[in-house]
Design an enzyme around this catalytic site. Structure first.
Site, mmCIF file in Angstrom:
data_model
loop_
_atom_site.group_PDB
_atom_site.id
_atom_site.type_symbol
_atom_site.label_atom_id
_atom_site.label_comp_id
_atom_site.label_asym_id
_atom_site.label_seq_id
_atom_site.Cartn_x
_atom_site.Cartn_y
_atom_site.Cartn_z
ATOM 1 N N HIS A 144 -14.867 -27.935 -11.998
ATOM 2 C CA HIS A 144 -14.468 -26.873 -12.945
ATOM 3 C C HIS A 144 -13.052 -26.376 -12.707
ATOM 4 C CE1 HIS A 144 -19.030 -25.901 -13.588
ATOM 5 N NE2 HIS A 144 -18.639 -27.008 -14.186
ATOM 6 N N GLN B 288 -18.559 -26.879 -7.993
ATOM 7 C CA GLN B 288 -18.300 -26.197 -9.269
ATOM 8 C C GLN B 288 -17.330 -25.041 -9.042
ATOM 9 O OE1 GLN B 288 -22.314 -25.666 -11.499
ATOM 10 N NE2 GLN B 288 -22.846 -26.064 -9.384
ATOM 11 N N ASN B 289 -17.008 -24.789 -7.784
ATOM 12 C CA ASN B 289 -16.194 -23.617 -7.462
ATOM 13 C C ASN B 289 -14.712 -23.883 -7.671
ATOM 14 O OD1 ASN B 289 -18.617 -22.584 -6.739
ATOM 15 N ND2 ASN B 289 -18.290 -22.742 -4.528
ATOM 16 N N VAL B 290 -14.018 -22.831 -8.093
ATOM 17 C CA VAL B 290 -12.570 -22.945 -8.268
ATOM 18 C C VAL B 290 -11.826 -22.434 -7.035
ATOM 19 C CG1 VAL B 290 -12.607 -22.977 -10.787
ATOM 20 C CG2 VAL B 290 -12.540 -20.769 -9.615
ATOM 21 N N GLY C 65 -26.358 -23.384 -3.245
ATOM 22 C CA GLY C 65 -25.812 -22.185 -3.879
ATOM 23 C C GLY C 65 -25.422 -22.314 -5.336
ATOM 24 N N TYR D 157 -7.976 -14.227 -14.025
ATOM 25 C CA TYR D 157 -7.824 -15.317 -13.054
ATOM 26 C C TYR D 157 -6.769 -14.997 -11.998
ATOM 27 C CZ TYR D 157 -11.160 -18.013 -15.683
ATOM 28 O OH TYR D 157 -12.324 -18.438 -16.274
HETATM 29 N N1 APR Z 1 -26.179 -18.625 -0.166
HETATM 30 C C1 APR Z 1 -26.607 -19.588 -1.026
HETATM 31 N N2 APR Z 1 -26.822 -19.356 -2.328
HETATM 32 C C2 APR Z 1 -26.614 -18.111 -2.786
HETATM 33 C C3 APR Z 1 -26.172 -17.060 -1.946
HETATM 34 C C4 APR Z 1 -25.947 -17.358 -0.583
HETATM 35 N N3 APR Z 1 -25.542 -16.442 0.286
HETATM 36 N N4 APR Z 1 -26.050 -15.935 -2.707
HETATM 37 C C5 APR Z 1 -26.390 -16.288 -3.960
HETATM 38 N N5 APR Z 1 -26.736 -17.576 -4.007
HETATM 39 C C6 APR Z 1 -27.173 -18.396 -5.148
HETATM 40 C C7 APR Z 1 -27.972 -17.668 -6.201
HETATM 41 O O1 APR Z 1 -29.342 -17.597 -5.810
HETATM 42 C C8 APR Z 1 -27.745 -18.553 -7.426
HETATM 43 O O2 APR Z 1 -28.724 -19.567 -7.518
HETATM 44 O O3 APR Z 1 -26.027 -18.873 -5.809
HETATM 45 C C9 APR Z 1 -26.390 -19.203 -7.143
HETATM 46 C C10 APR Z 1 -25.277 -18.717 -8.027
HETATM 47 O O4 APR Z 1 -25.526 -19.119 -9.338
HETATM 48 P P1 APR Z 1 -24.434 -18.850 -10.470
HETATM 49 O O5 APR Z 1 -23.938 -17.463 -10.365
HETATM 50 O O6 APR Z 1 -25.025 -19.285 -11.759
HETATM 51 O O7 APR Z 1 -23.225 -19.815 -10.024
HETATM 52 P P2 APR Z 1 -23.027 -21.376 -10.300
HETATM 53 O O8 APR Z 1 -24.335 -22.066 -10.341
HETATM 54 O O9 APR Z 1 -22.012 -21.853 -9.321
HETATM 55 O O10 APR Z 1 -22.395 -21.344 -11.747
HETATM 56 C C11 APR Z 1 -21.987 -22.543 -12.349
HETATM 57 O O11 APR Z 1 -20.989 -21.311 -14.162
HETATM 58 O O12 APR Z 1 -19.664 -19.605 -15.022
HETATM 59 C C12 APR Z 1 -19.711 -20.910 -14.620
HETATM 60 O O13 APR Z 1 -17.856 -22.204 -14.140
HETATM 61 C C13 APR Z 1 -18.703 -21.252 -13.562
HETATM 62 O O14 APR Z 1 -18.844 -22.929 -11.846
HETATM 63 C C14 APR Z 1 -19.525 -21.863 -12.470
HETATM 64 C C15 APR Z 1 -20.775 -22.328 -13.203
#
Ligand code: APR
Length: 229
Positions: A104, A86-88, A170, A53
């Site tokens: 989160h 959900q972003n930190v 996203g 982190y």
């Molecule tokens: N623009 C929009 N979306 C995008 C882009 C972009 N340029 N690049 C990637 N993505 C999308 C992917 O297609 C995917 O659907 O972002 C999404 C990312 O998904 P994850 O990696 O699963 O992230 P997230 O959904 O935020 O995860 C949720 O999981 O590990 C935990 O706590 C962490 O908050 C996080 C939670």
């Protein structure tokens, strides 16, 4: 004033240079989530968890908000806008968004390990073993790990249930309970999902799937909503 509720995930920050979690180059592909983002990992090897982190916090200060974050600020000219992220990272705040709920946690904060109500702004400073809260316990990242409760989910559910327009940006919608928020939005409410891998969500009506990156898809959508809603 119409109430916009916007759920964002790692994808909105991808074009700023912050890795997502589950894409092919995502953090949970290159790192073992079980070793870094669980209470058990913290017990086993707090130094490793802190280092992970600390690096992410340091990276935050080398990146900037992108066109997706900035477009959401423009919506505030005409609408009441609430972001649930959900972003930190702090890119929504740095773009200028007024109302951001961090489901989160936040990288720029640390919390006590014995009293979760003790939360401290630490800016870009690392947390080290031996850094203590005012009650004498080790500080930890102010991040919700897998297996931990999500204290702000109740507030988020209330917001989602009052939305006049709901936008998802996203996120893979794979992590509960954030992924369930869309089901609390009223059936008739227009919903948008901007993500290159966006999909129709089972049981959700009036959902417009926009398979685009945030940096292009969000400004286009915002322009359209400012003109037509
Ligand atoms: N623009 C929009 N979306 C995008 C882009 C972009 N340029 N690049 C990637 N993505 C999308 C992917 O297609 C995917 O659907 O972002 C999404 C990312 O998904 P994850 O990696 O699963 O992230 P997230 O959904 O935020 O995860 C949720 O999981 O590990 C935990 O706590 C962490 O908050 C996080 C939670």
């Amino acid at each position: 004033m119409k109430r916009f509720v916007i759920l964002t995930g790692a994808g909105i920050s991808a074009e700023s240079g912050i890795s997502t979690f589950r894409d092919h180059d995502g953090l949970w592909q290159t790192h073992r989530m079980e070793d870094l983002a669980t209470p058990e990992a913290w017990k086993r090897n707090p130094e490793l968890v802190l280092e992970f982190y600390n690096q992410r916090r340091k990276q935050l200060f080398e990146v900037n908000p992108n066109a997706g974050h900035l477009a959401l600020v423009k919506l505030e000219e005409k609408f009441d806008v609430q972001i649930i992220t959900q972003n930190v990272d702090d890119l929504h705040e740095r773009a200028g968004s007024s109302n951001v709920l961090h489901l989160h946690g936040e990288l720029r904060k640390a919390s006590s390990t014995i009293d979760p109500n003790l939360v401290y702004d630490i800016g870009n400073k690392p947390i080290k073993l031996g850094d203590l809260c005012e009650k004498g316990s080790q500080l930890r990242p102010y991040v919700v790990w897998f297996g931990e409760p999500v204290p702000k989910i109740h507030e988020a559910v209330t917001l989602a249930s009052k939305a006049d327009i709901f936008i998802v940006i996203g996120t893979s919608l794979l992590v509960y309970p954030a992924s369930g928020l869309i089901h609390y939005v009223a059936i008739e409410v227009p919903k948008y999902y901007v993500d290159p891998k966006a999909f129709g969500v089972h049981g959700v009506r009036n959902l417009n799937v926009i398979k685009q990156k945030a940096g292009t898809g969000v400004p286009e959508l915002v322009k359209e909503l400012l003109q037509n809603v």
